[in-house]
Design a protein around this motif. Structure first.
Motif, PDB file in Angstrom:
ATOM      1  N   PRO A 215       0.832  -1.210   0.000  1.00  0.00           N
ATOM      2  CA  PRO A 215       0.000   0.000   0.000  1.00  0.00           C
ATOM      3  C   PRO A 215       0.868   1.264   0.000  1.00  0.00           C
ATOM      4  N   THR A 216       0.401   2.295  -0.693  1.00  0.00           N
ATOM      5  CA  THR A 216       1.210   3.493  -0.900  1.00  0.00           C
ATOM      6  C   THR A 216       1.648   4.151   0.410  1.00  0.00           C
ATOM      7  N   LEU A 217       0.773   4.158   1.413  1.00  0.00           N
ATOM      8  CA  LEU A 217       1.167   4.757   2.692  1.00  0.00           C
ATOM      9  C   LEU A 217       2.276   3.935   3.355  1.00  0.00           C
ATOM     10  N   THR A 218       2.216   2.632   3.202  1.00  0.00           N
ATOM     11  CA  THR A 218       3.272   1.766   3.733  1.00  0.00           C
ATOM     12  C   THR A 218       4.596   2.048   3.025  1.00  0.00           C
ATOM     13  N   VAL A 219       4.550   2.123   1.695  1.00  0.00           N
ATOM     14  CA  VAL A 219       5.771   2.405   0.929  1.00  0.00           C
ATOM     15  C   VAL A 219       6.353   3.754   1.349  1.00  0.00           C
ATOM     16  N   SER A 220       5.485   4.743   1.517  1.00  0.00           N
ATOM     17  CA  SER A 220       5.959   6.083   1.897  1.00  0.00           C
ATOM     18  C   SER A 220       6.772   6.041   3.185  1.00  0.00           C
ATOM     19  N   LYS A 221       6.279   5.278   4.150  1.00  0.00           N
ATOM     20  CA  LYS A 221       6.971   5.196   5.440  1.00  0.00           C
ATOM     21  C   LYS A 221       8.221   4.333   5.349  1.00  0.00           C
ATOM     22  N   LYS A 222       8.117   3.218   4.645  1.00  0.00           N
ATOM     23  CA  LYS A 222       9.268   2.303   4.562  1.00  0.00           C
ATOM     24  C   LYS A 222      10.406   2.875   3.725  1.00  0.00           C
ATOM     25  N   LEU A 223      10.088   3.841   2.878  1.00  0.00           N
ATOM     26  CA  LEU A 223      11.128   4.464   2.053  1.00  0.00           C
ATOM     27  C   LEU A 223      12.093   5.297   2.900  1.00  0.00           C
ATOM     28  N   LEU A 224      11.626   5.721   4.070  1.00  0.00           N
ATOM     29  CA  LEU A 224      12.512   6.485   4.954  1.00  0.00           C
ATOM     30  C   LEU A 224      13.678   5.600   5.384  1.00  0.00           C
ATOM     31  N   GLY A 225      14.890   6.122   5.230  1.00  0.00           N
ATOM     32  CA  GLY A 225      16.077   5.345   5.581  1.00  0.00           C
ATOM     33  C   GLY A 225      16.638   4.514   4.435  1.00  0.00           C
ATOM     34  N   LYS A 226      15.901   4.457   3.310  1.00  0.00           N
ATOM     35  CA  LYS A 226      16.423   3.802   2.115  1.00  0.00           C
ATOM     36  C   LYS A 226      17.282   4.814   1.341  1.00  0.00           C
ATOM     37  N   TYR A 227      18.038   4.311   0.383  1.00  0.00           N
ATOM     38  CA  TYR A 227      18.954   5.180  -0.356  1.00  0.00           C
ATOM     39  C   TYR A 227      18.528   5.318  -1.804  1.00  0.00           C
ATOM     40  N   LEU A 228      18.551   6.551  -2.292  1.00  0.00           N
ATOM     41  CA  LEU A 228      18.300   6.829  -3.703  1.00  0.00           C
ATOM     42  C   LEU A 228      19.663   6.992  -4.362  1.00  0.00           C
ATOM     43  N   VAL A 229      19.907   6.189  -5.414  1.00  0.00           N
ATOM     44  CA  VAL A 229      21.237   6.145  -6.016  1.00  0.00           C
ATOM     45  C   VAL A 229      21.164   6.505  -7.497  1.00  0.00           C
ATOM     46  N   HIS A 230      22.081   7.374  -7.936  1.00  0.00           N
ATOM     47  CA  HIS A 230      22.193   7.714  -9.353  1.00  0.00           C
ATOM     48  C   HIS A 230      23.628   7.485  -9.791  1.00  0.00           C
ATOM     49  N   ARG A 231      23.816   6.530 -10.708  1.00  0.00           N
ATOM     50  CA  ARG A 231      25.147   6.299 -11.261  1.00  0.00           C
ATOM     51  C   ARG A 231      25.315   7.219 -12.472  1.00  0.00           C
ATOM     52  N   THR A 232      26.196   8.181 -12.390  1.00  0.00           N
ATOM     53  CA  THR A 232      26.409   9.145 -13.482  1.00  0.00           C
ATOM     54  C   THR A 232      27.810   8.971 -14.045  1.00  0.00           C
ATOM     55  N   LYS A 233      28.063   9.710 -15.128  1.00  0.00           N
ATOM     56  CA  LYS A 233      29.396   9.671 -15.731  1.00  0.00           C
ATOM     57  C   LYS A 233      30.452  10.197 -14.765  1.00  0.00           C
ATOM     58  N   LYS A 234      30.016  11.053 -13.868  1.00  0.00           N
ATOM     59  CA  LYS A 234      30.958  11.629 -12.896  1.00  0.00           C
ATOM     60  C   LYS A 234      31.045  10.796 -11.620  1.00  0.00           C
ATOM     61  N   GLY A 235      30.357   9.665 -11.611  1.00  0.00           N
ATOM     62  CA  GLY A 235      30.417   8.803 -10.429  1.00  0.00           C
ATOM     63  C   GLY A 235      29.060   8.657  -9.757  1.00  0.00           C
ATOM     64  N   ILE A 236      29.066   7.893  -8.686  1.00  0.00           N
ATOM     65  CA  ILE A 236      27.821   7.634  -7.952  1.00  0.00           C
ATOM     66  C   ILE A 236      27.441   8.855  -7.116  1.00  0.00           C
ATOM     67  N   ILE A 237      26.164   9.245  -7.215  1.00  0.00           N
ATOM     68  CA  ILE A 237      25.624  10.272  -6.327  1.00  0.00           C
ATOM     69  C   ILE A 237      24.442   9.641  -5.596  1.00  0.00           C
ATOM     70  N   SER A 238      24.427   9.751  -4.288  1.00  0.00           N
ATOM     71  CA  SER A 238      23.340   9.104  -3.552  1.00  0.00           C
ATOM     72  C   SER A 238      22.996   9.872  -2.287  1.00  0.00           C
ATOM     73  N   GLY A 239      21.807   9.545  -1.761  1.00  0.00           N
ATOM     74  CA  GLY A 239      21.379  10.154  -0.517  1.00  0.00           C
ATOM     75  C   GLY A 239      20.402   9.253   0.205  1.00  0.00           C
ATOM     76  N   LYS A 240      20.350   9.408   1.508  1.00  0.00           N
ATOM     77  CA  LYS A 240      19.383   8.663   2.310  1.00  0.00           C
ATOM     78  C   LYS A 240      18.068   9.437   2.343  1.00  0.00           C
ATOM     79  N   ILE A 241      16.981   8.743   2.064  1.00  0.00           N
ATOM     80  CA  ILE A 241      15.668   9.384   2.038  1.00  0.00           C
ATOM     81  C   ILE A 241      15.231   9.701   3.465  1.00  0.00           C
ATOM     82  N   VAL A 242      14.925  10.966   3.726  1.00  0.00           N
ATOM     83  CA  VAL A 242      14.492  11.361   5.069  1.00  0.00           C
ATOM     84  C   VAL A 242      13.086  11.960   5.081  1.00  0.00           C
ATOM     85  N   GLU A 243      12.496  12.161   3.901  1.00  0.00           N
ATOM     86  CA  GLU A 243      11.159  12.768   3.837  1.00  0.00           C
ATOM     87  C   GLU A 243      10.435  12.340   2.570  1.00  0.00           C
TER      88      GLU A 243
END
Length: 200
Positions: A13-41
């Motif tokens: 369920p979308t509300l469950t995903v919204s909450k569980k996404l907190l603390g997960k990492y969003l990762v983008h592999r670019t030509k300049k290297g990996i850029i990532s961040g921990k989801i906090v909101e």
DNA sequence: AGAGTGATCATG
DNA sequence: ATGATCACTCTC
């Protein structure tokens, strides 16, 4: 331990995903290297009944099509002529539901984030807003409809962190006052005490 | 508190 | 073809 989030995660369920996404990492592999961040909101958008959702009333347009994709696809769009907003679709194909990623705690590629966002003064200004995090990580129209379950450049990742219910704050969503009673729903979630959220 | 910004969509 | 809208950010 790094584990890419699989399809089943996004079919909860979308509300469950919204909450569980907190603390997960969003990762983008670019030509300049990996850029990532921990989801906090995050914020949940649960159309077609949710007046704040772009899928309200079951409306389908070229812009919002990705909101209807099977869970795990990227729905990205421009607001105010300037800022990209990154969402992840949820639920099965044909359901207009998604989660907006609103803020990240920068982890990898911080030097690149600083180049991408010259106006940011401090580390916590790099990605503490939906438009800011897209600038920092370099997300834009070319990521429209990308499947984060399979894509080689963009994905979400579990690194073993979990939050207790008491660590998560639920409050009303930002910037949707036009949505009347739906604007009051406590569907914005963030990590209590994080200095990287967009607002208190 | 106010300005900036331009793609998108509904209307005709 | 035209005009209103907008899940924001920056600067004052």
């Amino acid at each position: 331990m790094k584990r890419r989030l699989k399809r089943n995660f996004y079919l909860q369920p979308t509300l469950t995903v919204s909450k569980k996404l907190l603390g997960k990492y969003l990762v983008h592999r670019t030509k300049k290297g990996i850029i990532s961040g921990k989801i906090v909101e995050t914020e949940a958008y649960i159309g077609p009944q949710d007046k704040a959702s772009h899928s309200f009333g079951g409306k389908v347009t070229p812009r919002n099509l990705a909101e209807y994709m099977e869970g795990g696809h990227i729905y990205i769009y421009l607001v105010y002529g300037m800022y990209w907003q990154l969402n992840i679709s949820t639920a099965g194909q044909g359901k207009g539901e998604c989660v907006l990623i609103r803020a990240l705690e920068p982890t990898e590629g911080i030097q690149q984030m600083i180049k991408n966002r010259p106006k940011a003064k401090k580390r916590h200004d790099l990605a503490n807003g939906p438009g800011k995090l897209c600038q920092a990580l370099g997300f834009n129209k070319r990521h429209y409809g990308v499947d984060t379950v399979k894509n080689k450049e963009v994905w979400l990742e579990d690194r073993g962190q979990n939050f207790k219910k008491s660590d998560i704050i639920a409050s009303r969503r930002i910037g949707i006052d036009y949505a009347e009673e739906w604007a009051k729903k406590p569907w914005r979630f963030y990590i209590k005490g994080s200095p990287f959220v967009s607002k208190l």
